[in-house]
Design a protein around this motif. Structure first.
Motif, PDB file in Angstrom:
ATOM      1  N   ASP A 218       0.857  -1.177   0.000  1.00 50.84           N
ATOM      2  CA  ASP A 218       0.000   0.000   0.000  1.00 50.84           C
ATOM      3  C   ASP A 218       0.901   1.236   0.000  1.00 50.84           C
ATOM      4  OD1 ASP A 218      -1.738   2.073   0.422  1.00 50.84           O
ATOM      5  OD2 ASP A 218      -2.678   1.233   2.211  1.00 50.84           O
ATOM      6  N   PRO A 219       1.032   1.939  -1.120  1.00 45.79           N
ATOM      7  CA  PRO A 219       1.923   3.098  -1.162  1.00 45.79           C
ATOM      8  C   PRO A 219       1.558   4.201  -0.175  1.00 45.79           C
ATOM      9  CG  PRO A 219       1.381   2.375  -3.388  1.00 45.79           C
ATOM     10  CD  PRO A 219       0.472   1.640  -2.459  1.00 45.79           C
ATOM     11  N   ALA A 220       0.299   4.275   0.239  1.00 43.18           N
ATOM     12  CA  ALA A 220      -0.115   5.341   1.154  1.00 43.18           C
ATOM     13  C   ALA A 220       0.459   5.150   2.554  1.00 43.18           C
ATOM     14  CB  ALA A 220      -1.636   5.415   1.211  1.00 43.18           C
ATOM     15  N   THR A 221       0.592   3.900   2.989  1.00 41.71           N
ATOM     16  CA  THR A 221       1.078   3.626   4.350  1.00 41.71           C
ATOM     17  C   THR A 221       2.372   2.821   4.368  1.00 41.71           C
ATOM     18  OG1 THR A 221      -0.147   1.532   4.520  1.00 41.71           O
ATOM     19  CG2 THR A 221      -1.309   3.559   5.170  1.00 41.71           C
ATOM     20  N   LEU A 222       2.695   2.218   3.229  1.00 39.91           N
ATOM     21  CA  LEU A 222       3.814   1.280   3.072  1.00 39.91           C
ATOM     22  C   LEU A 222       3.605  -0.018   3.857  1.00 39.91           C
ATOM     23  CD1 LEU A 222       6.987   3.542   2.894  1.00 39.91           C
ATOM     24  CD2 LEU A 222       5.753   2.405   1.054  1.00 39.91           C
ATOM     25  N   LYS A 223       2.369  -0.288   4.225  1.00 37.13           N
ATOM     26  CA  LYS A 223       2.082  -1.620   4.740  1.00 37.13           C
ATOM     27  C   LYS A 223       2.243  -2.612   3.601  1.00 37.13           C
ATOM     28  CE  LYS A 223      -1.523  -4.503   6.838  1.00 37.13           C
ATOM     29  NZ  LYS A 223      -2.921  -4.580   7.345  1.00 37.13           N
ATOM     30  N   ALA A 224       2.911  -3.735   3.884  1.00 37.58           N
ATOM     31  CA  ALA A 224       3.120  -4.752   2.849  1.00 37.58           C
ATOM     32  C   ALA A 224       2.799  -6.115   3.441  1.00 37.58           C
ATOM     33  CB  ALA A 224       4.562  -4.724   2.347  1.00 37.58           C
ATOM     34  N   GLU A 225       2.110  -6.927   2.655  1.00 33.04           N
ATOM     35  CA  GLU A 225       1.788  -8.278   3.083  1.00 33.04           C
ATOM     36  C   GLU A 225       1.853  -9.213   1.892  1.00 33.04           C
ATOM     37  OE1 GLU A 225      -2.006  -7.805   4.907  1.00 33.04           O
ATOM     38  OE2 GLU A 225      -3.081  -7.478   3.017  1.00 33.04           O
ATOM     39  N   ALA A 226       1.783 -10.495   2.180  1.00 28.27           N
ATOM     40  CA  ALA A 226       1.834 -11.493   1.113  1.00 28.27           C
ATOM     41  C   ALA A 226       0.818 -12.580   1.382  1.00 28.27           C
ATOM     42  CB  ALA A 226       3.230 -12.090   1.005  1.00 28.27           C
ATOM     43  N   ARG A 227       0.201 -13.021   0.318  1.00 33.73           N
ATOM     44  CA  ARG A 227      -0.725 -14.151   0.372  1.00 33.73           C
ATOM     45  C   ARG A 227       0.011 -15.337  -0.217  1.00 33.73           C
ATOM     46  NH1 ARG A 227      -5.379 -15.419   3.167  1.00 33.73           N
ATOM     47  NH2 ARG A 227      -6.724 -16.793   1.940  1.00 33.73           N
ATOM     48  N   THR A 228       0.222 -16.381   0.600  1.00 27.66           N
ATOM     49  CA  THR A 228       0.998 -17.527   0.146  1.00 27.66           C
ATOM     50  C   THR A 228       0.151 -18.470  -0.688  1.00 27.66           C
ATOM     51  OG1 THR A 228       0.514 -18.851   2.109  1.00 27.66           O
ATOM     52  CG2 THR A 228       2.419 -17.379   2.219  1.00 27.66           C
ATOM     53  N   ALA A 229       0.813 -19.373  -1.362  1.00 24.92           N
ATOM     54  CA  ALA A 229       0.120 -20.315  -2.242  1.00 24.92           C
ATOM     55  C   ALA A 229      -0.839 -21.211  -1.478  1.00 24.92           C
ATOM     56  CB  ALA A 229       1.145 -21.163  -3.000  1.00 24.92           C
TER      57      ALA A 229
ATOM     58  N   GLY B 202      -2.649 -20.179   0.997  1.00 26.14           N
ATOM     59  CA  GLY B 202      -3.754 -19.382   1.516  1.00 26.14           C
ATOM     60  C   GLY B 202      -3.478 -18.591   2.769  1.00 26.14           C
ATOM     61  N   ARG B 203      -2.240 -18.547   3.232  1.00 23.31           N
ATOM     62  CA  ARG B 203      -1.914 -17.817   4.450  1.00 23.31           C
ATOM     63  C   ARG B 203      -1.514 -16.381   4.097  1.00 23.31           C
ATOM     64  NH1 ARG B 203      -0.144 -19.976   9.827  1.00 23.31           N
ATOM     65  NH2 ARG B 203       0.142 -18.078  11.035  1.00 23.31           N
ATOM     66  N   THR B 204      -1.843 -15.438   4.978  1.00 26.54           N
ATOM     67  CA  THR B 204      -1.426 -14.053   4.812  1.00 26.54           C
ATOM     68  C   THR B 204      -0.319 -13.739   5.812  1.00 26.54           C
ATOM     69  OG1 THR B 204      -3.612 -13.357   4.046  1.00 26.54           O
ATOM     70  CG2 THR B 204      -2.139 -11.638   4.872  1.00 26.54           C
ATOM     71  N   LEU B 205       0.803 -13.228   5.303  1.00 30.76           N
ATOM     72  CA  LEU B 205       1.944 -12.849   6.129  1.00 30.76           C
ATOM     73  C   LEU B 205       2.146 -11.347   6.051  1.00 30.76           C
ATOM     74  CD1 LEU B 205       2.688 -15.813   4.858  1.00 30.76           C
ATOM     75  CD2 LEU B 205       4.946 -15.318   5.780  1.00 30.76           C
TER      76      LEU B 205
ATOM     77  N   ARG C 181       5.065 -19.057  13.819  1.00 31.13           N
ATOM     78  CA  ARG C 181       4.858 -20.183  14.733  1.00 31.13           C
ATOM     79  C   ARG C 181       4.489 -21.455  13.992  1.00 31.13           C
ATOM     80  NH1 ARG C 181       2.457 -16.155  18.109  1.00 31.13           N
ATOM     81  NH2 ARG C 181       0.402 -16.576  17.198  1.00 31.13           N
ATOM     82  N   SER C 182       3.897 -21.338  12.843  1.00 28.83           N
ATOM     83  CA  SER C 182       3.471 -22.526  12.100  1.00 28.83           C
ATOM     84  C   SER C 182       4.647 -23.420  11.727  1.00 28.83           C
ATOM     85  CB  SER C 182       2.745 -22.106  10.817  1.00 28.83           C
ATOM     86  OG  SER C 182       3.651 -21.458   9.926  1.00 28.83           O
ATOM     87  N   GLY C 183       5.841 -22.829  11.679  1.00 30.96           N
ATOM     88  CA  GLY C 183       7.006 -23.597  11.254  1.00 30.96           C
ATOM     89  C   GLY C 183       7.055 -23.834   9.766  1.00 30.96           C
ATOM     90  N   GLN C 184       6.135 -23.230   9.027  1.00 26.47           N
ATOM     91  CA  GLN C 184       6.058 -23.447   7.589  1.00 26.47           C
ATOM     92  C   GLN C 184       6.321 -22.189   6.770  1.00 26.47           C
ATOM     93  OE1 GLN C 184       5.406 -26.557   6.263  1.00 26.47           O
ATOM     94  NE2 GLN C 184       5.483 -27.324   8.359  1.00 26.47           N
ATOM     95  N   HIS C 185       6.357 -21.037   7.430  1.00 31.65           N
ATOM     96  CA  HIS C 185       6.450 -19.779   6.697  1.00 31.65           C
ATOM     97  C   HIS C 185       7.389 -18.804   7.394  1.00 31.65           C
ATOM     98  CE1 HIS C 185       3.205 -20.853   3.972  1.00 31.65           C
ATOM     99  NE2 HIS C 185       2.469 -21.208   5.010  1.00 31.65           N
ATOM    100  N   GLY C 186       7.937 -17.912   6.587  1.00 29.92           N
ATOM    101  CA  GLY C 186       8.779 -16.849   7.104  1.00 29.92           C
ATOM    102  C   GLY C 186       9.050 -15.837   6.011  1.00 29.92           C
ATOM    103  N   VAL C 187       9.796 -14.803   6.369  1.00 31.52           N
ATOM    104  CA  VAL C 187      10.127 -13.738   5.430  1.00 31.52           C
ATOM    105  C   VAL C 187      11.608 -13.416   5.553  1.00 31.52           C
ATOM    106  CG1 VAL C 187       9.631 -11.381   4.662  1.00 31.52           C
ATOM    107  CG2 VAL C 187       7.803 -12.775   5.662  1.00 31.52           C
ATOM    108  N   SER C 188      12.229 -13.189   4.424  1.00 28.25           N
ATOM    109  CA  SER C 188      13.625 -12.771   4.360  1.00 28.25           C
ATOM    110  C   SER C 188      13.705 -11.356   3.813  1.00 28.25           C
ATOM    111  CB  SER C 188      14.411 -13.723   3.445  1.00 28.25           C
ATOM    112  OG  SER C 188      15.653 -13.165   3.062  1.00 28.25           O
TER     113      SER C 188
ATOM    114  N   LEU D 116       9.553 -14.829   0.425  1.00 26.66           N
ATOM    115  CA  LEU D 116       8.815 -15.774   1.259  1.00 26.66           C
ATOM    116  C   LEU D 116       9.697 -16.997   1.464  1.00 26.66           C
ATOM    117  CD1 LEU D 116       5.280 -15.591  -0.406  1.00 26.66           C
ATOM    118  CD2 LEU D 116       6.180 -14.261   1.520  1.00 26.66           C
ATOM    119  N   THR D 117       9.761 -17.481   2.698  1.00 27.38           N
ATOM    120  CA  THR D 117      10.605 -18.634   3.010  1.00 27.38           C
ATOM    121  C   THR D 117       9.788 -19.731   3.664  1.00 27.38           C
ATOM    122  OG1 THR D 117      11.269 -18.107   5.287  1.00 27.38           O
ATOM    123  CG2 THR D 117      12.426 -16.945   3.519  1.00 27.38           C
ATOM    124  N   ASP D 118      10.466 -20.841   3.923  1.00 24.37           N
ATOM    125  CA  ASP D 118       9.791 -21.967   4.581  1.00 24.37           C
ATOM    126  C   ASP D 118       9.808 -21.841   6.094  1.00 24.37           C
ATOM    127  OD1 ASP D 118      12.417 -22.504   5.218  1.00 24.37           O
ATOM    128  OD2 ASP D 118      12.276 -24.650   4.806  1.00 24.37           O
TER     129      ASP D 118
END
Length: 708
Positions: A70-81, A83-86, A201-208, A251-253
């Motif tokens: 979001d350029p207005a706030t610079l909030k950034a998120e990702a929707r994983t394959a 279905g999770r939102t990070l 916490r899921s142990g399946q997702h992360g961000v680099s 996006l990482t494991d």
């Protein structure tokens, strides 16, 4: 297996270890059937075709999902394959203003912040989201991204030395005891690599996160609601050459070393990853690093008789360094060390200049008027104070300008290796403390300082440092606490194996509450006497050796540095197989007796050498020699087999992180270390098992049986 097990394979997107596939590796497998240019072009075209603007936000496909900013706030998120939102970044604390001109381009999306004087560009590259800000007006700053803020964030990883993975809710690290909260880390010098990350916490997702524009960038840790977060910041300044700021998101494991695996691939993709195997081909002497421990020698330890004693004890390989003082190793001593199969070389520094006096270190004395004319000049016109506030730091630009005619650096190096030394340790140059020089005779930005340092290190490594020589004399080059940008020119470093806590300097200098120009308020660490076995290096110290009022700070610092529950091999994940990494030379193996067991286990687990100091004037010398010999005997075949291989997997085998496992290469070496007190799966506490591919059974070593 304990439910707390974390499997972290890092070999590539098409390879699996356990149940999960790593998402971070960009193109290692894809490039097997195509060229770099084709892969990049195809990825860019595909990404641009799928970029979407909706409700003022930008969607960009990335590996493993879709990123939204979001350029207005610079909030950034990702929707994983799956279905999770990070949350990639929380909104910037101070948004740069109203965005204008939001447009999809053939490279992604662009927009501007006219009030802030910034242009922004978001795009996909090698499966990552890249966001670049460029200053178009005067100096300004930006605090972003704000990371590890996802409610499900479990731990944050950052490269302090070798690396740490800290639970975001850990009480120690959220308090003043951890020495982290409120600390601003300069990304170009105080972190060993310009990257960090977090896992869920899921142990399946992360961000680099990677910040290739590291100069002018920083990372600050804060605690909110008892949870850690890390906020990056960048200073845009034309005079400093820092008008551009880029952050790469992946996006990482969720493995604790995934950010480092991502960074290794970034280096490879950009042609910035060195190869120890190639360095050995160019200079076969470099191969002597494989299997070698490292040691600095004093007194009789730097003589032929000292070398003979090491061989008698069975030390097969060793890097042997010595101060370039008034009693360096003679040609005969160097010849004996080389005949033993060792690397041998001087400690030197091009960084400092001081007026000559009885107590001036030889490497701070220069001919002609190098001091003070080559001093780095600060903006107020005063010289940049040198090490321990003595003399000044010397400008690499002044040296580079003078070198073709004056050969100051060439003459220095030639004189130090005239004894036949085959290695060289150049202090400071790779450590990342870069300077801007305001002297109009040799002006320099921090970026130019880095370019200059790399150039002169490269000359030492490839043997072109001496234009008067009839043939090249390449040296096995090392430097202090090498930041990743130096990995291509160095064969080894001393320091990036240590996750230095800021309180270490108080311990070493003896100034906990006193100023450096006042008397020490705690002398437990020791000083520079006796001459051939200085207490600062040779005297073992424990927490109780310090004054009562300082002991809690010492204990907390040592916990922050050496508690294996928080340690992760980020540096080795990114750079193992490029250069050999060891601990700082003023923290030799015997300096901290209560940490010796864990330091030995970490060295074997990470496939990195231990660093010693040796002197026949040290009353503990024979014991030190025997410990070195016993530990090196175990280490040598492991490092000879895997020292040129990448670290491909790191795992916690127990929920409390007391049992850990690494894998190097395609199973070339597997190491399991038990830092706990209880036996796990047949491995006793305080012991390590190593398995070499093609050999039956594990080789076991329990450091407690050989150290005291």
């Amino acid at each position: 297996m304990n439910t707390g097990t974390r499997n972290s394979s890092i070999a590539g997107p098409s390879r699996r270890y356990g149940r999960r596939t790593v998402l971070v590796l960009a193109i290692a497998t894809a490039l097997a059937a195509t060229t770099v240019e084709t892969a990049i072009g195809a990825a860019g075209s595909a990404a641009a075709a799928q970029v979407r603007i909706h409700d003022g936000r930008v969607d960009i496909p990335v590996r493993g999902g879709t990123a939204t900013i979001d350029p207005a706030t610079l909030k950034a998120e990702a929707r994983t394959a799956d279905g999770r939102t990070l949350l990639l970044s929380a909104p910037a604390a101070q948004a740069p203003g109203k965005p204008t001109g939001l447009t999809v381009t053939d490279q992604g999306a662009t927009w501007s912040y006219q009030g802030k004087g910034l242009k922004a560009k978001a795009r996909a590259e090698h499966g990552r989201l890249l966001v670049t800000f460029t200053a178009t007006g005067g100096n300004t700053s930006l605090q972003w991204p704000v990371t590890a803020t996802d409610p499900a964030a479990e731990a944050i990883q950052f490269p302090r030395g070798e690396g740490l993975s800290v639970p975001v809710g850990d009480r120690f690290w959220n308090s003043a005891d951890g020495g982290l909260v409120g600390e601003e880390q300069d990304i170009s010098s105080q972190l060993s690599m310009p990257m960090w990350g977090y896992s869920l916490r899921s142990g399946q997702h992360g961000v680099s996160y990677i910040t290739p524009t590291d100069i002018g960038s920083s990372l600050t840790f804060t605690s909110q609601g008892g949870r850690l977060r890390a906020t990056a910041a960048h200073e845009f300044a034309r005079g400093k050459g820092t008008q551009e700021y880029t952050v790469a998101f992946s996006l990482t494991d969720g493995s604790p070393v995934a950010p480092a695996a991502d960074y290794r691939n970034w280096l490879s993709e950009h042609g910035q990853l060195g190869s120890l195997s190639e360095k050995i081909k160019r200079n076969p002497e470099t191969g002597k690093l494989l299997g070698a421990f490292h040691a600095y020698a004093w007194g009789g330890a730097r003589t032929a008789s000292g070398v003979k004693r090491l061989k008698e004890l069975g030390v097969s390989r060793l890097w042997l360094g010595y101060d370039a003082d008034m009693a360096p190793m003679s040609s005969a001593d160097v010849k004996a060390a080389k005949a033993a199969g060792y690397l041998v070389g001087p400690y030197d520094s091009f960084a400092n200049g001081r007026p000559k006096s009885a107590d001036t270190p030889p490497n701070s004395v220069w001919p002609d008027d190098v001091y003070p004319k080559f001093c780095v000049q600060r903006s107020d016109g005063t010289p940049q104070p040198g090490f321990h506030k003595q003399g000044c730091y010397l400008s690499s630009q002044a040296f580079e300008q003078a070198e073709p005619a004056k050969h100051y650096l060439a003459d220095r190096s030639r004189s130090l290796v005239a004894n036949g030394a085959n290695s060289y340790f150049l202090d400071v140059d790779a450590a990342g403390e870069l300077f801007r020089d305001f002297d109009e005779k040799h002006p320099m930005t921090m970026a130019q300082d880095r370019i200059n340092r790399l150039a002169r290190m490269r000359r030492l490594a490839d043997g072109t440092y001496d234009p008067s020589a009839k043939r090249r004399n390449p040296l096995v080059l090392g430097s202090e606490s090498a930041v990743s940008w130096a990995n291509e020119v160095l064969a080894y470093d001393h320091g990036s194996g240590t996750p230095v806590d800021g309180r270490l300097w108080a311990m070493e200098t003896g100034h906990f509450d006193s100023r450096v120009d006042e008397p020490k308020d705690d002398g437990a660490w020791g000083g520079y006497a006796p001459e051939q076995a200085a207490a600062t290096f040779f005297k073992p110290v424990r927490v109780d050796d310090f004054k009562p009022e300082h002991r809690a700070r010492v204990a907390d610092a040592l916990k922050a540095m050496y508690d294996p529950a928080y340690r992760v091999p980020l540096y080795e994940t990114a750079l193992h197989g490029s250069l050999v990494n060891a601990e700082r030379w003023e923290l030799p193996f015997g300096k901290l007796p209560d940490q010796k067991r864990d330091r030995a286990l970490l060295a074997m687990l990470y496939n990195t050498p231990l660093n010693f100091v040796l002197s026949d004037k040290d009353p503990r010398n024979e014991r030190n020699l025997r410990e070195l010999a016993a530990l090196q005997k175990y280490f040598a075949p492991l490092h000879q087999a895997a020292g040129t291989q990448r670290l491909t997997s790191f795992r916690w085998l127990t929920g409390d992180h007391s049992v850990q496992r690494t894998v190097f290469g395609d199973g070339t070496l597997t190491v399991t270390a038990n830092f706990g007190a209880k036996t796990h799966d047949g491995l006793p506490g305080g012991c390590v098992d190593a398995r070499l591919k093609g050999r039956s059974g594990a080789q076991r070593m329990c450091p407690g049986k050989v150290i005291s």
